[in-house]
Design a protein around this motif. Structure first.
Motif, short mmCIF file in Angstrom:
data_model
loop_
_atom_site.label_atom_id
_atom_site.label_comp_id
_atom_site.label_asym_id
_atom_site.label_seq_id
_atom_site.Cartn_x
_atom_site.Cartn_y
_atom_site.Cartn_z
N SER A 13 -37.71 -13.15 -5.00
CA SER A 13 -37.11 -12.46 -3.45
C SER A 13 -35.94 -11.23 -3.71
CB SER A 13 -36.27 -13.47 -3.17
OG SER A 13 -37.17 -14.28 -2.36
N SER A 14 -35.76 -11.26 -4.93
CA SER A 14 -34.79 -10.86 -5.63
C SER A 14 -34.56 -9.09 -5.58
CB SER A 14 -34.43 -11.00 -6.48
OG SER A 14 -35.29 -10.28 -7.64
N ILE A 44 -36.20 -11.68 7.92
CA ILE A 44 -35.30 -12.49 8.91
C ILE A 44 -35.42 -12.32 9.93
CG2 ILE A 44 -32.28 -13.21 8.69
CD1 ILE A 44 -31.93 -12.05 6.00
N GLY A 45 -35.32 -11.25 10.91
CA GLY A 45 -34.84 -11.11 12.33
C GLY A 45 -36.36 -11.68 12.27
N VAL A 46 -37.80 -10.76 12.41
CA VAL A 46 -38.45 -11.72 12.91
C VAL A 46 -38.78 -12.49 13.39
CG1 VAL A 46 -41.12 -11.68 13.46
CG2 VAL A 46 -39.92 -8.58 12.99
N PHE A 80 -23.35 -18.99 4.19
CA PHE A 80 -22.53 -19.52 2.61
C PHE A 80 -23.03 -20.48 2.10
CE2 PHE A 80 -19.13 -16.42 2.99
CZ PHE A 80 -19.32 -16.24 2.18
N VAL A 81 -23.52 -22.06 3.30
CA VAL A 81 -23.91 -22.85 2.90
C VAL A 81 -25.18 -22.69 2.68
CG1 VAL A 81 -25.04 -25.18 4.07
CG2 VAL A 81 -22.64 -24.82 4.65
N ALA A 82 -26.07 -21.65 2.90
CA ALA A 82 -27.96 -21.95 2.47
C ALA A 82 -27.65 -20.90 1.33
CB ALA A 82 -27.99 -20.68 3.36
N SER A 83 -26.77 -20.35 1.03
CA SER A 83 -25.92 -20.02 -0.44
C SER A 83 -25.96 -19.88 -1.36
CB SER A 83 -26.11 -18.19 -0.53
OG SER A 83 -23.97 -17.96 -0.81
N THR A 84 -24.78 -20.75 -1.56
CA THR A 84 -24.18 -22.03 -2.72
C THR A 84 -24.38 -22.97 -2.36
OG1 THR A 84 -21.91 -21.64 -1.27
CG2 THR A 84 -22.55 -19.75 -2.68
N ILE A 125 -34.49 -16.21 0.12
CA ILE A 125 -34.60 -15.80 1.58
C ILE A 125 -35.01 -16.74 2.82
CG2 ILE A 125 -35.95 -13.91 3.42
CD1 ILE A 125 -36.23 -12.82 0.61
N LEU A 126 -35.77 -17.13 2.55
CA LEU A 126 -36.17 -19.06 2.89
C LEU A 126 -34.94 -19.49 3.67
CD1 LEU A 126 -38.99 -20.55 4.43
CD2 LEU A 126 -39.20 -21.81 2.42
N ARG A 127 -34.35 -19.79 2.66
CA ARG A 127 -33.26 -20.59 2.82
C ARG A 127 -32.68 -19.78 4.39
NH1 ARG A 127 -29.70 -21.50 -1.81
NH2 ARG A 127 -31.73 -20.23 -3.02
N VAL A 128 -32.44 -18.28 3.98
CA VAL A 128 -31.49 -17.92 5.03
C VAL A 128 -32.39 -17.76 6.56
CG1 VAL A 128 -31.08 -15.19 5.58
CG2 VAL A 128 -30.24 -16.42 3.50
N VAL A 129 -33.62 -17.71 6.35
CA VAL A 129 -34.13 -17.73 7.59
C VAL A 129 -33.41 -18.51 8.69
CG1 VAL A 129 -36.51 -17.66 8.38
CG2 VAL A 129 -36.04 -16.04 7.14
N ILE A 130 -34.25 -19.89 7.48
CA ILE A 130 -34.11 -21.39 8.66
C ILE A 130 -32.76 -21.62 9.14
CG2 ILE A 130 -33.60 -23.64 7.87
CD1 ILE A 130 -35.33 -23.70 5.79
#
Lengths: 339, 437
Positions: B225-226, B237-239, B284-288, B303-308
């Protein structure tokens, strides 16, 4: 801020009690690379080249750390972190080491549960003004409009400095360095203040850098250095001694070009021999191969070479060594003896 | 009799003369639309001056004086004074793919082309209906193409619903055979099938993947993902956010209007909570924060966390937009559906939702566009979307100090996509126009 600090501290405690019980070095060796937290982009310190490869002053130190462990400067992965995510990334174990122009302060060292393992760049807050203003000293800035990044220590330092000198100023709050450049160039503020290295880098990008001056006053101490999670002394030692080895290498004249030859033939200087693993078993003490320092130096050269190549006077950023000169040459760069 | 005193007698029709130039042609058009009154004339002149001065500075900057071949910003400035487009030329691949490995880039191109194929039957009625199966399979295919790894993981995930349906088919008759009331038995069967699905996704897929991979290994090199960034990341993310938030939003909107207290409370609570916090907080919840809650060592993809998070966030807004559409329907429509003897799901599917969704189209597309632009917020948590990837590029000493060219490039990309969505929504509105307005 207190709450945030408490959360990070609590998290760090959790991380220490669970993940970091196992030695970080063993984890790193098991996965085969060092995960290094760097800035998302800071001129000269961390950036990506045209091929998408990370490079820069901080990045090279990270690569040297990886080279010391694996003998390969590419056994490393980078996590770009922002000012807001850097500490949680380290505390949660997402990165093993953070080289992200982070100022060493007491609360970060103690309260957040990290260990700073050295200083790779001594910075300080300075001022930049237009030459046409005719200002020679920061003490003449009474009533000036100042572009200042919000929520940083520079903001507090600025308030302290003006109060201590009985002067007033009008802050123009900005969010990023890019915004500051635009504001300053469009005359929205008389003065731009941030770390001196940042000012120099910013000035270098102007169309006419000669029309702007950096004032002589440096109003704060900003020792920037690597940090690791508290509670794993071996890992902290490795991080500290990679940095020290690169400083000693400069002191002793060991460069990227001659390190291989010196390592093979040996040197008249016993400290060089100890550094390069010809004498003693210093690598073993750290849990590293005997020739770890040879690899670390081969990664990007000694401290001076790394400085010159990334931010030194021959580059567009054009920083003078200043405080970051060796102690023997008028700076304050001083590594403990290698024995 | 003198000839000159002869009376005039018309021998034929007078040929029609053209209308006076004051009412036709460009002059008349201008008089009517641009200079109809003195204030309008002043406005026209001011407007024309503004447009002229904009173009007069932008066109030379962007086209005439721009520099395409240079190695650094300083080099650009030496050559000419216009836009330094050399930076775009050197770095456009990073803007598109992030740090996606060069030899694997074809995979993301294939994923993009397949996306168009998959989206076609969803958006346009002209496509063959069978194509919808392709669309249903697309998420797993795209995931496999972009991230790589074994094919059996995505296959296992896609098998989940099939397994759940089989479980339901088995459980339903069994439970109905017991002494339970019929309605409760049905709900219980659905719940149990759902549980089977979750268990399969949590544990079964891994086992399935492990066994099949050891038998037949089909896979692509893994891309982390990085390494994913740029417009590719924005689109991922958008789609997925758009595709996920729409059905979830419908479910939440129906849930909020439901008569069942539990479902209504859950939906309302979710919507109000998610709408009540900024997206950046959720990121921020998703990332940290999630890192702390999850056991150490679990690598739950960022990325999965952010998409969710983005999906949940957009779903809450979507639910309220659709609820607006539901509320706008006359009560008679609901009563008519009941009078036809349709059950709840049928009445929703056949009568209520088609009308409610049609009313909500502008609002829905509004939310989609907002969601797509919000994807740039992920740069704050260190993901390298187009805005995030600006920083490492600008930090390169060759390009430090460039602003307009890079931001402009990103703006054009977002404009194309958002304008496209807006045009599509107008097309859809016209197509579904039934003349009630």
């Amino acid at each position: 801020m207190k709450v945030k600090g408490a959360i990070i501290a609590a998290a760090a405690v959790m991380a220490v009690s669970t993940a970091a019980n196992a030695a970080t070095l063993d984890d790193v060796k098991a996965k085969g690379f060092v995960q290094c937290g760097v800035s998302t982009g800071l001129a000269g310190f961390a950036f990506t080249d045209a091929n998408g490869v990370w490079d820069g002053f901080d990045v090279t130190f990270c690569r040297a750390t990886a080279a010391a462990i694996f003998g390969d400067a590419n056994a490393i992965k980078f996590t770009p972190t922002t000012g807001k995510t850097r500490f949680t990334a380290l505390a949660s174990g997402e990165v093993d080491i953070l080289y992200r122009n982070t100022t060493w302060t007491l609360s970060r060292d103690v309260d957040l549960g990290f260990t700073f393992t050295g200083v790779n760049y001594y910075d300080g807050q300075g001022f930049m003004v237009r030459k046409s203003l005719g200002v020679k000293s920061a003490k003449e800035l009474d009533g000036a409009t100042v572009c200042i990044q919000t929520g940083t220590t520079t903001e507090l330092n600025l308030a302290d400095f003006f109060r201590a000198n009985g002067m007033s100023y009008e802050p123009v709050p900005i969010e990023t360095n890019a915004e500051a450049q635009q504001k300053y160039l469009s005359n929205a503020c008389d003065v731009y203040t941030t770390d001196a290295s940042g000012l120099a880098a910013t000035r270098a990008t102007f169309e006419k850098p000669g029309e702007h001056v950096l004032l002589p006053e440096i109003i704060s101490k900003e020792p920037l250095g690597p940090l690791v999670r508290q509670g794993d002394d071996q890992w902290a030692d490795i991080s500290a001694w990679v940095l020290n080895a690169l400083i000693i290498a400069e002191e002793k004249g060991v460069t990227k070009a001659n390190v291989a030859k010196l390592a093979a033939d040996g040197s008249a200087d016993p400290e060089v021999n100890r550094l390069l693993g010809k004498e003693g078993s210093y690598g073993e003490m750290l849990g590293l191969p005997a020739d770890w320092a040879v690899h670390a130096i081969s990664a990007g050269g000694n401290y001076g070479e790394i400085f010159e190549r990334n931010v030194g006077e021959s580059t567009a950023i054009g920083l003078a060594r200043g405080l970051n000169q060796l102690w023997s040459k008028g700076g304050i760069l001083y590594a403990p003896p290698f024995r | 009799m003198n000839d000159s005193h002869k009376p005039f007698v018309a021998a034929g029709d007078i040929p029609p003369s053209p209308p006076p130039s004051s009412v036709v042609g460009p002059v008349a058009w201008m008089r009517e639309n641009l200079f109809s009154s003195i204030p309008n004339a002043i406005m026209t002149l001011v407007g024309a001056f503004i447009i002229y001065s904009l173009l007069a500075s932008v066109i030379p900057w962007l086209f005439l004086d721009s520099v395409w071949n240079a190695t650094s910003l300083g080099n650009c400035r030496e050559i000419d004074e216009g836009a330094c487009l050399a930076v775009i030329k050197e770095r456009y691949l990073q803007f598109i793919y992030g740090f996606y490995p060069e030899e694997e880039r074809w995979r993301s191109i294939v994923a993009f082309v397949l996306m168009i194929v998959a989206v076609w039957p969803v958006l346009f009625a002209g496509a063959p209906r069978k194509m919808l199966y392709v669309s249903a399979l697309y998420p797993a295919v795209a995931y496999w193409l972009i991230w790589g790894g074994t094919i059996w993981g995505p296959v296992g995930v896609m098998l989940g619903p099939v397994i759940a349906i089989i479980a339901y088919r088995i459980l339903n008759p069994v439970l109905r055979g017991t002494s339970m009331e019929e309605g409760i038995a049905g709900i219980l069967a659905i719940l149990l099938a759902g549980l089977v699905l979750v268990l399969w996704w949590l544990f079964g897929v891994e086992v399935f993947d492990g066994i099949l991979s050891s038998v037949v290994f089909i896979g692509l090199p893994v891309v982390e993902s990085s390494k994913i960034g740029g417009f590719l990341l924005s689109l991922i993310i958008g789609v997925s956010g758009i595709a996920g938030s729409f059905p979830l939003g419908i479910a939440l909107a129906l849930g909020r209007r439901s008569n069942l207290l539990f479902i209504k409370a859950m939906s309302t609570g979710f919507i109000e909570f998610v709408r009540g916090v900024p997206l950046i907080t959720l990121l921020f919840v998703a990332s940290t924060l999630l890192n702390y809650f999850l056991p150490p060592g679990t690598s739950f993809d960022i990325i999965l966390r952010v998409v969710i998070m983005v999906t949940l966030f957009a779903a809450a807004y979507m639910a309220e937009v659709i609820r607006g559409g539901l509320a706008a329907l006359p009560k008679g429509q609901y009563e008519a559906a009941d009078a036809l003897g349709l059950d709840y799901w049928k009445s929703m599917r056949l009568i209520i939702l088609p009308q409610a969704l049609k009313i909500s189209i502008p609002g829905i597309v509004n939310t989609f566009i907002g969601l797509f632009k919000d994807t740039t917020l992920v740069s704050v948590i260190g993901l390298l979307d187009p805005v995030g990837i600006l920083n490492p590029i600008r930090a390169d000493q060759n390009w430090n100090g460039i602003v307009w060219e890079l931001y402009g490039f990103i703006a054009i990309f977002f404009f194309i996509f958002c304008f496209g969505m807006s045009r599509y929504s107008m097309y859809l509105e016209r197509k579904l126009q039934t003349g009630h307005r």
